[in-house]
Scaffold this motif. Sequence first.
Motif, PDB file in Angstrom:
ATOM      1  N   UNK A   1       0.866  -1.185   0.000  1.00  0.00           N
ATOM      2  CA  UNK A   1       0.000   0.000   0.000  1.00  0.00           C
ATOM      3  C   UNK A   1       0.896   1.226   0.000  1.00  0.00           C
ATOM      4  N   UNK A   2       0.691   2.067  -0.973  1.00  0.00           N
ATOM      5  CA  UNK A   2       1.512   3.266  -1.163  1.00  0.00           C
ATOM      6  C   UNK A   2       1.001   4.374  -0.236  1.00  0.00           C
ATOM      7  N   UNK A   3       1.782   4.740   0.791  1.00  0.00           N
ATOM      8  CA  UNK A   3       1.281   5.757   1.738  1.00  0.00           C
ATOM      9  C   UNK A   3       1.337   7.186   1.193  1.00  0.00           C
ATOM     10  N   UNK A   4       2.234   7.417   0.215  1.00  0.00           N
ATOM     11  CA  UNK A   4       2.300   8.777  -0.331  1.00  0.00           C
ATOM     12  C   UNK A   4       3.185   8.813  -1.577  1.00  0.00           C
TER      13      UNK A   4
ATOM     14  N   UNK B   1      -2.831   6.395 -18.443  1.00  0.00           N
ATOM     15  CA  UNK B   1      -3.456   5.894 -17.222  1.00  0.00           C
ATOM     16  C   UNK B   1      -3.159   4.413 -16.998  1.00  0.00           C
ATOM     17  N   UNK B   2      -3.389   3.591 -17.996  1.00  0.00           N
ATOM     18  CA  UNK B   2      -3.140   2.155 -17.859  1.00  0.00           C
ATOM     19  C   UNK B   2      -1.664   1.865 -17.628  1.00  0.00           C
ATOM     20  N   UNK B   3      -0.803   2.572 -18.353  1.00  0.00           N
ATOM     21  CA  UNK B   3       0.637   2.359 -18.211  1.00  0.00           C
ATOM     22  C   UNK B   3       1.104   2.680 -16.799  1.00  0.00           C
ATOM     23  N   UNK B   4       0.539   3.726 -16.222  1.00  0.00           N
ATOM     24  CA  UNK B   4       0.915   4.116 -14.865  1.00  0.00           C
ATOM     25  C   UNK B   4       0.447   3.067 -13.857  1.00  0.00           C
ATOM     26  N   UNK B   5      -0.763   2.566 -14.018  1.00  0.00           N
ATOM     27  CA  UNK B   5      -1.232   1.493 -13.142  1.00  0.00           C
ATOM     28  C   UNK B   5      -0.331   0.264 -13.246  1.00  0.00           C
ATOM     29  N   UNK B   6       0.046  -0.079 -14.474  1.00  0.00           N
ATOM     30  CA  UNK B   6       0.919  -1.244 -14.676  1.00  0.00           C
ATOM     31  C   UNK B   6       2.264  -1.053 -13.986  1.00  0.00           C
ATOM     32  N   UNK B   7       2.758   0.182 -14.015  1.00  0.00           N
ATOM     33  CA  UNK B   7       4.035   0.500 -13.367  1.00  0.00           C
ATOM     34  C   UNK B   7       3.941   0.275 -11.861  1.00  0.00           C
ATOM     35  N   UNK B   8       2.868   0.763 -11.253  1.00  0.00           N
ATOM     36  CA  UNK B   8       2.670   0.546  -9.814  1.00  0.00           C
ATOM     37  C   UNK B   8       2.530  -0.946  -9.517  1.00  0.00           C
ATOM     38  N   UNK B   9       1.714  -1.642 -10.313  1.00  0.00           N
ATOM     39  CA  UNK B   9       1.483  -3.071 -10.086  1.00  0.00           C
ATOM     40  C   UNK B   9       2.767  -3.879 -10.231  1.00  0.00           C
TER      41      UNK B   9
ATOM     42  N   UNK C   1      -0.788  -2.656  -4.743  1.00  0.00           N
ATOM     43  CA  UNK C   1      -2.196  -2.898  -5.048  1.00  0.00           C
ATOM     44  C   UNK C   1      -3.089  -1.710  -4.680  1.00  0.00           C
ATOM     45  N   UNK C   2      -2.552  -0.779  -3.898  1.00  0.00           N
ATOM     46  CA  UNK C   2      -3.246   0.475  -3.600  1.00  0.00           C
ATOM     47  C   UNK C   2      -2.267   1.622  -3.818  1.00  0.00           C
ATOM     48  N   UNK C   3      -2.553   2.461  -4.808  1.00  0.00           N
ATOM     49  CA  UNK C   3      -1.687   3.596  -5.134  1.00  0.00           C
ATOM     50  C   UNK C   3      -2.241   4.875  -4.520  1.00  0.00           C
ATOM     51  N   UNK C   4      -1.437   5.924  -4.574  1.00  0.00           N
ATOM     52  CA  UNK C   4      -1.764   7.174  -3.890  1.00  0.00           C
ATOM     53  C   UNK C   4      -1.472   8.348  -4.810  1.00  0.00           C
ATOM     54  N   UNK C   5      -2.322   9.342  -4.765  1.00  0.00           N
ATOM     55  CA  UNK C   5      -2.030  10.601  -5.439  1.00  0.00           C
ATOM     56  C   UNK C   5      -2.100  11.697  -4.390  1.00  0.00           C
TER      57      UNK C   5
ATOM     58  N   UNK D   1     -15.294   4.472 -12.836  1.00  0.00           N
ATOM     59  CA  UNK D   1     -16.679   4.135 -13.178  1.00  0.00           C
ATOM     60  C   UNK D   1     -16.770   3.392 -14.512  1.00  0.00           C
ATOM     61  N   UNK D   2     -15.756   3.581 -15.348  1.00  0.00           N
ATOM     62  CA  UNK D   2     -15.714   2.878 -16.636  1.00  0.00           C
ATOM     63  C   UNK D   2     -15.073   1.496 -16.508  1.00  0.00           C
ATOM     64  N   UNK D   3     -14.744   1.106 -15.263  1.00  0.00           N
ATOM     65  CA  UNK D   3     -14.180  -0.217 -15.026  1.00  0.00           C
ATOM     66  C   UNK D   3     -12.724  -0.351 -15.392  1.00  0.00           C
ATOM     67  N   UNK D   4     -11.991   0.749 -15.370  1.00  0.00           N
ATOM     68  CA  UNK D   4     -10.597   0.725 -15.821  1.00  0.00           C
ATOM     69  C   UNK D   4      -9.575   0.615 -14.696  1.00  0.00           C
ATOM     70  N   UNK D   5     -10.048   0.457 -13.454  1.00  0.00           N
ATOM     71  CA  UNK D   5      -9.111   0.359 -12.334  1.00  0.00           C
ATOM     72  C   UNK D   5      -8.566  -1.065 -12.227  1.00  0.00           C
ATOM     73  N   UNK D   6      -7.253  -1.191 -12.305  1.00  0.00           N
ATOM     74  CA  UNK D   6      -6.583  -2.472 -12.062  1.00  0.00           C
ATOM     75  C   UNK D   6      -6.156  -2.571 -10.598  1.00  0.00           C
ATOM     76  N   UNK D   7      -5.878  -1.424 -10.008  1.00  0.00           N
ATOM     77  CA  UNK D   7      -5.500  -1.321  -8.600  1.00  0.00           C
ATOM     78  C   UNK D   7      -6.417  -0.295  -7.956  1.00  0.00           C
ATOM     79  N   UNK D   8      -6.401  -0.210  -6.638  1.00  0.00           N
ATOM     80  CA  UNK D   8      -7.132   0.865  -5.969  1.00  0.00           C
ATOM     81  C   UNK D   8      -6.293   2.142  -6.034  1.00  0.00           C
ATOM     82  N   UNK D   9      -6.979   3.270  -6.115  1.00  0.00           N
ATOM     83  CA  UNK D   9      -6.298   4.564  -6.136  1.00  0.00           C
ATOM     84  C   UNK D   9      -6.943   5.477  -5.103  1.00  0.00           C
ATOM     85  N   UNK D  10      -6.101   6.036  -4.225  1.00  0.00           N
ATOM     86  CA  UNK D  10      -6.550   6.952  -3.175  1.00  0.00           C
ATOM     87  C   UNK D  10      -5.956   8.319  -3.461  1.00  0.00           C
ATOM     88  N   UNK D  11      -6.773   9.355  -3.463  1.00  0.00           N
ATOM     89  CA  UNK D  11      -6.281  10.699  -3.735  1.00  0.00           C
ATOM     90  C   UNK D  11      -6.541  11.630  -2.555  1.00  0.00           C
TER      91      UNK D  11
END
Length: 568
Positions: free
Chosen positions: A88-91, A240-248, A253-257, A273-283
């Motif tokens: 889990x990415x704290x920051x 967006x997808x490339x960035x998620x893949x980088x984190x994964x 499994x939980x990224x942070x902005x 909402x379009x179903x494009x989240x591969x990981x969780x994202x917290x902002x």
Amino acid sequence: MRQILYAFVLFSFFSCKENDTIISAKTSEIFYNGDILTMEEDTPKYVEAVVIQNGKIVFVGSKSDAESKFKDSKKTDLKGKTLLPGFIDPHSHFGMVSNTMGQVDLNPEPVGKIKNIDDILQNLKEYKEKNKIPDDEWIFGWGYDDGQLTEKRHPTKKDIDKVLPNNPVYLQHTSGHMGVANSLGLKELNTSSDSKDPDGGTIVRFPNSNDPTGLVQETAMYPFVRLMMEKLDSKQAEFFDTTQDYYASNGITTAHDGMTSRESITFFQSQADAGKMKIDLVTLAGYSELDSNLADTSLLFKTYKNGFKTQGTKIVADGSPQGKTAFFSKPFLTEVPGCHHDCRGLPSLSQEAINKLFETAYAKDNQLFIHCNGDASIDMVLLAHKLACEKLNQPLDKDRRTIVIHSQFVRPEQLDTFVKYNMEPSFFTNHAYFWGDIHVQNLGKERADFSSPMVSAKKLGLKPTNHSDATVTPIDPIFTLWTAVNRVSRSGEIIGQAERTTPYLALQAITSFASYELFDENLKGTLSTGKLADFVILDKNPLKVPPMEIKNIKVVETIKEGKSIYKK
């Protein structure tokens, strides 16, 4: 006839239930034959098997019990590898990481290859030519570090003008708290000899002159960063997808902005909402929009929707220690650009402004995350907390989980106050490696050795987290583990022997403690029945390799809610 129909309905019902049970069992999966570390307790706890079903953990325990209770399960043999809760990415700054994909990489080793100002200029020139960028179009770069350049100085507008005289240019410093523009870039944003320094910022000038060098610090850089984000935001969907893949790929499994504009929050939610989240994202929403965000009933804080949530609000209270803009109670020991007396850095906000933000947020139970590097800025935050609680008649230790981001140069007595006020630090031990030597020079050994004091915080009962602050340092939780455990600088010096953590504490900081920071402790962060099946599989166990070898551990696979999203 009625009895026959009744019997038929009963038979059909129980048959369906039985079939459902069989189908459900076949969808379960048993992980076994590896080091399965639950992270549930304050000391390491291993189990033989974990069973997942429908994206959640349904069993944690012995292999024999798992096989007995879930007979038709798929079996995954870990073959001696290590399975942990997903990191889990704290920051960090997810959006900025994404935006760097449209910028010139100016990082020094080991992140990049820049060694001197000529290297910067050559990279800028090649970027324009390779990408066929026309004159008058903005060019952005990121990651340069004056402390690692041969010249030991920032580039100036005159340097950049040599290779890019016809393009406005802005180069973001690795700290994220300053940057350099060329002449055309300064002109585009009306920064000249007649410009005055904004509150909380500095337009650095050439010696004995009002002429800007191009270096803008803290609030003086805000117009440049705002423009950069506006120009690069148009490419968010592309990356967006490339960035998620980088984190994964790094086991996250939980990224942070860590500070998100309202426009970006809307964009991220649309992707979710379009179903494009591969990981969780917290902002975190920005403090400048606090009043409007709290008034907007469509913005649900602390609530996941399709894998995305806005957790709270981010406040920036000071700057960067390596950039010499963090706010300290004692002066820097070396020369500070743009300052000539009692150079202690500067706060980004007045005490009155911080007080008002705390009062507004606490009145609405809005979680605050405050960027504080220097101890003087932490003093300001502690006072704001106290005053807000008194004014609102709230307990000082209410479970708000106010997070002091970085807390790098917190004093020992301030840690005691964190405990008293029920606040938590999120540390940044990567600094020990990247800038530990610089901190010793700028601040002295005593202050440098107590930077990001994870061991001291844990002894007091705090739950410290540890982060990368990407793009400031790379997204790499394994490297963050290594820096926490070893605290070795670029030159090989140990920066704070007493604050070297155990590998287990370093893992807690990015699993169980990180989930607590985000009010997610009932959802993720440990391998416990009922929690999400968010896992990372490593080729070696961080608790069983020599400390200096931790950085060589590889992520083998990342699993989000039972689905493999990265496999090496």
